[in-house]
Design a protein around this motif. Structure first.
Motif, PDB file in Angstrom:
ATOM      1  N   TRP A 104      -5.568   1.531   7.608  1.00 16.25           N
ATOM      2  CA  TRP A 104      -4.739   1.950   6.480  1.00 16.25           C
ATOM      3  C   TRP A 104      -5.295   1.413   5.153  1.00 16.25           C
ATOM      4  CZ3 TRP A 104      -1.358  -1.915   9.092  1.00 16.25           C
ATOM      5  CH2 TRP A 104      -1.058  -3.020   8.296  1.00 16.25           C
ATOM      6  N   SER A 105      -5.965   0.251   5.184  1.00 17.08           N
ATOM      7  CA  SER A 105      -6.534  -0.278   3.950  1.00 17.08           C
ATOM      8  C   SER A 105      -7.690   0.595   3.469  1.00 17.08           C
ATOM      9  CB  SER A 105      -7.016  -1.719   4.161  1.00 17.08           C
ATOM     10  OG  SER A 105      -5.928  -2.571   4.477  1.00 17.08           O
ATOM     11  N   ASP A 114       0.820  -1.216   0.000  1.00 16.02           N
ATOM     12  CA  ASP A 114       0.000   0.000   0.000  1.00 16.02           C
ATOM     13  C   ASP A 114       0.853   1.264   0.000  1.00 16.02           C
ATOM     14  OD1 ASP A 114      -2.072  -1.749   0.109  1.00 16.02           O
ATOM     15  OD2 ASP A 114      -2.797  -1.180   2.094  1.00 16.02           O
ATOM     16  N   GLY A 146      -6.418  -1.600  -1.240  1.00 13.98           N
ATOM     17  CA  GLY A 146      -7.161  -1.303  -0.021  1.00 13.98           C
ATOM     18  C   GLY A 146      -8.246  -2.319   0.259  1.00 13.98           C
ATOM     19  N   GLU A 154      -2.550   7.626   5.902  1.00 14.01           N
ATOM     20  CA  GLU A 154      -2.112   6.234   5.790  1.00 14.01           C
ATOM     21  C   GLU A 154      -0.920   5.972   6.703  1.00 14.01           C
ATOM     22  OE1 GLU A 154      -0.682   3.104   2.326  1.00 14.01           O
ATOM     23  OE2 GLU A 154      -2.032   4.752   1.799  1.00 14.01           O
ATOM     24  N   CYS A 159      -6.169   3.700   1.965  1.00 14.19           N
ATOM     25  CA  CYS A 159      -5.617   3.386   0.649  1.00 14.19           C
ATOM     26  C   CYS A 159      -6.727   3.301  -0.400  1.00 14.19           C
ATOM     27  CB  CYS A 159      -4.845   2.073   0.715  1.00 14.19           C
ATOM     28  SG  CYS A 159      -4.065   1.570  -0.837  1.00 14.19           S
ATOM     29  N   ALA A 160      -7.816   2.626  -0.053  1.00 14.18           N
ATOM     30  CA  ALA A 160      -8.934   2.481  -0.994  1.00 14.18           C
ATOM     31  C   ALA A 160      -9.576   3.818  -1.328  1.00 14.18           C
ATOM     32  CB  ALA A 160      -9.972   1.525  -0.411  1.00 14.18           C
TER      33      ALA A 160
END
Length: 397
Positions: free
Chosen positions: A72-73, A12, A158, A95, A76-77
């Motif tokens: 954090w996912s 990521d 993400g 992030e 990221c998405a």
């Protein structure tokens, strides 16, 4: 299980560097602004690291790891929503906040499954996920960007991270703190921890060495894809792959070997782990310089490979060396403190410093000069070996 979480932790964060040329064109970003996208992540990652360490030493590490993965996912998405530099900078910074909790929690947890005889090997194996995550993030982000633009890669990474967290929530188990070492982990106050660090010279040397090593690592991660794109006229996917695959695969060989060597040397001398790290830094420095100087692709590939191998020797023992000289109750905070120094002073400054040098001179010159920082890391590690007193000796003193 932690290996897969760490894989996405690095995939990521690496994805954005492979799409620098597209961001440069779409948003008209300068080299310094591109550098700030790397630095913004590092600054927040580093600033929040001490808090992460305190939290990790006081609450369930399993919960911290899974909550961080989901956070954090999700960020990221959501990154594809960015429309300008400010948006990108804020998403990258956010992030960094989500990801900073992972390594203090995971390295502390692994160290409660593995004692001093196997700790370097266990952490070295876990470290291989960093390398494959970096390769995966760099290559797939570039490949997807060439076909569909830069945004879809972030949505894919993400979403996969969120799904991984939902699956692993059923299986990840929290071990007892300090049990593998036969100790009881007593809580330390923040004041006690700072005092421990200040009166333990090897920890200060390890902090300085990690700052230097992380500076050079972030130079590789953030600027090498663009360097290859500009100097060797590679496509985005090929530049992203070349910038990561040779270094990271070589590091995958170096890290397990570094873990094995460190565990073996540690049985003979308490300085064994730090000695392996010093070899990695000093032997790797010439190959960092060659990467910036060469105009030959085969020479570049050879230098990247040898740089990566020696980097792996160092990486396998980043936290294991520190955990040899701090008590179990302070492992989370030690990892957090190391991340703060390493990412604020090292990783946080590297993208901007290299961007400034590139703007005034050239990117090749900037990357060549990074080798000097590796030499400084080796010198600090040698000093740490000279100052080291084993933890049990200080306990009896």
């Amino acid at each position: 299980m932690l290996w897969w979480i760490s894989f996405f932790n690095y995939a990521d964060r690496q994805a954005i560097f492979s799409v620098f040329p597209l961001l440069e064109r779409e948003m008209h970003l300068t080299p310094v602004q591109l550098g700030l996208l790397g630095s913004g992540f590092a600054w927040v990652y580093g600033l929040a690291a001490p808090l992460a360490g305190v939290v990790v030493d006081r609450v369930s590490r399993r919960r911290v790891i899974l909550a961080g993965l989901h956070a954090w996912s999700a960020i990221c998405a959501a990154t594809p929503l960015s429309r300008n530099f400010v948006h990108l900078f804020l998403f990258r910074a956010a992030e960094g906040l989500g990801e900073t909790f992972y390594f203090p929690a995971s390295t502390s947890l692994i160290s409660d499954y593995h004692g001093s005889d196997t700790r370097s090997r266990a952490l070295g194996f876990h470290q291989t996920s960093v390398y494959l995550g970096t390769i995966g993030g760099g290559f797939f982000a570039g490949a997807i960007a060439e076909r569909y633009g830069w945004r879809p890669a972030f949505a894919v990474f993400g979403t996969l991270g969120i799904l991984l967290g939902l699956v692993l929530a059923r299986f990840l188990v929290e071990p007892a703190r300090g049990a593998v070492d036969g100790t009881v982990a007593h809580q330390l106050t923040f004041r006690d921890f700072v005092g421990l660090v200040l009166r333990t010279p090897p920890v200060l040397c390890l902090l300085g060495a990690f700052m230097c090593a992380n500076f050079v690592a972030v130079v590789l991660l953030s600027w090498m894809p663009k360097f290859l794109f500009d100097r060797f006229h590679m496509g985005l996917a090929l530049a992203g792959l070349t910038a990561t695959v040779f270094v990271q695969l070589a590091s995958m060989a170096g890290a397990p070997l570094g873990g094995w060597m460190a565990d073996a040397w540690r049985r003979r001398t308490p300085r064994g782990r730090i000695a392996v790290q010093a070899v990695g830094m000093l032997a790797g420095a010439p190959f960092v310089a060659i990467c910036g100087m060469t105009t030959s692709v085969p020479v570049l590939i050879g230098a990247l490979t040898l740089w990566g191998f020696f980097k792996g020797l160092y990486d396998a023992n980043i936290f294991a060396s520190a955990f040899d000289v701090v008590p179990a109750a302070a492992r989370g905070r030690t990892a957090g403190f190391m991340n703060m120094i390493g990412w604020l002073a090292g990783g946080g400054s590297a993208p901007v410093v290299i961007g400034l040098i590139a703007q005034r001179s050239s990117l090749a010159t900037a990357m060549t000069l990074a080798s000097v920082v590796y030499i400084a890391a080796g010198a600090l590690l040698i000093l740490g070996m000279v100052c080291l007193r084993p933890l049990h000796c200080r306990a009896h003193a």
